[in-house]
Design an enzyme around this catalytic site. Structure first.
Site, PDB file in Angstrom:
ATOM      1  N   SER A  28      44.147 130.983 120.152  1.00 51.94           N
ATOM      2  CA  SER A  28      44.791 131.756 121.200  1.00 51.94           C
ATOM      3  C   SER A  28      45.604 132.917 120.624  1.00 51.94           C
ATOM      4  O   SER A  28      45.402 134.078 120.998  1.00 51.94           O
ATOM      5  CB  SER A  28      45.704 130.847 122.030  1.00 51.94           C
ATOM      6  N   HIS A 109      55.716 130.526 114.644  1.00 52.81           N
ATOM      7  CA  HIS A 109      56.525 129.369 115.029  1.00 52.81           C
ATOM      8  C   HIS A 109      57.175 128.849 113.760  1.00 52.81           C
ATOM      9  O   HIS A 109      56.565 128.852 112.687  1.00 52.81           O
ATOM     10  CB  HIS A 109      55.634 128.293 115.671  1.00 52.81           C
TER      11      HIS A 109
END
Length: 338
Positions: A28, A109
């Site tokens: 993604s 992240h």
């Protein structure tokens, strides 16, 4: 204390333009980062393992695709966009042997850096550029001339210019068009995990199933229950997205608003808040990270069992049938992305 925000005028796009950027992963976020950077004039290569089903997808999109180690050796800026549970081994096998002084290692992240599963050498920049939206939206907004807001954090500034480089990267993927918020790896990681577990995934998931079961056990038709507790949720989320809690309450009926303010606190009780505090403490201490990595090492038996259970739940069975009858909706299943 208000957050520091950065926009187009704060970024120097030539900085990332001088770099050779390896995007490791093409899911993604990976596909959005790689394609947006390419369209911004950046020299990009995608690192994928041989046999990955995404190799042809990336190649068909006009991107150069090589193995992760080759990509890391070629690049002087490496963006790691594979799932959290695979980053430790990917780093050890493909990235660490190819890092050189002056390189930059980026993440979207903070999990592996914050909890110590990846420990880069001191002579490389380590930064985070984390779009606050799914990859398909990051790509679509970029193509439309807009962007998705992002978080920026610096873990290690070996060069003295890590922040400027990260802002330049954010510019390359379109994030500075919408705004980039400066934070830390710690804050991003802990708040992200908390949000996922307490409201965005864990909380909503359990609330939907519990509400559905309450209605069906009381004798209401499953189809009616599905529409009331799952299908209509999008309407409320869209209102929240557009204008926050006040806009949502203003937009629904007075009856709904009164039910909200009088019954909501009976659902989220002090016991619920205490559980939230316990979950946050588990995240902050690293207990959740250790639990998750142990689950991965065991082959994710609990996760796989939970996936089977939710797939077989009546709310999912009824939902699949109803979504198939909605011509305006392109129904999605996990199998569609295999």
């Amino acid at each position: 204390m208000s957050a520091t925000m950065y926009y187009e005028a704060d970024a120097n796009p030539t900085l990332v333009g001088r770099r050779k950027v390896a995007v490791l992963g093409f899911g993604s976020q990976g596909h959005a980062h790689a394609l947006n950077l390419k369209d911004s004039g950046v020299d990009v290569a995608v690192g994928l393992r041989p046999g990955s089903r995404r190799v042809s997808t990336a190649a068909d999109a006009g991107l150069r695709v090589v193995e992760p180690a080759e990509a890391a050796e070629w690049a002087d800026l490496i963006m790691v966009l594979v799932p959290d549970q695979f980053q430790q081994s990917l780093y050890a096998e493909a990235i660490a042997p190819n890092l050189e002084k002056g390189d930059a290692l980026f993440f979207a992240h903070g999990f592996n850096i914050h909890f110590g599963y990846v420990a880069p050498p001191q002579d490389v920049d380590v930064a985070m550029v984390a779009p606050k939206g799914p990859g398909h939206l990051v790509r679509r907004q970029y193509q439309a001339g807009s962007g998705v807001p992002a978080l920026l954090a610096i873990h290690q500034d070996a060069s003295g210019g890590a922040k400027d480089l990260a802002l330049s990267y954010a510019h390359g993927i379109g994030a500075t068009r919408a705004g980039v918020i400066e934070t830390t790896f710690k804050a991003e990681t802990e708040t992200d995990l908390f949000g996922e577990q307490v409201i965005l995934c864990g909380g909503i998931d359990e609330m939907i199933r519990a509400a559905f079961e309450t209605l069906t056990e009381a004798g209401y038709e499953p189809e009616m229950a599905y529409f009331e507790v799952l299908h209509e949720l999008k309407l409320i989320v869209d209102l929240l997205f557009e204008g926050g809690l006040a806009w949502m309450r203003y937009s629904v009926s007075d009856t709904a608003e009164y039910g909200d303010v009088t019954r909501g606190p009976r659902i989220v009780t002090e016991q619920t808040r205490e559980t939230m505090r316990q979950i946050l403490a588990e995240i902050q201490s690293g207990a959740f990270a250790r639990e998750w990595m142990a689950e991965v090492a065991a082959g994710t038996p609990n996760l796989l069992a939970a996936r089977r259970a939710v797939s077989e739940h009546q709310v999912e069975v009824v939902g699949r049938e109803l979504r198939a009858m909605m011509p305006f909706l392109v129904a999605k299943t996990p199998e569609d992305d295999q």
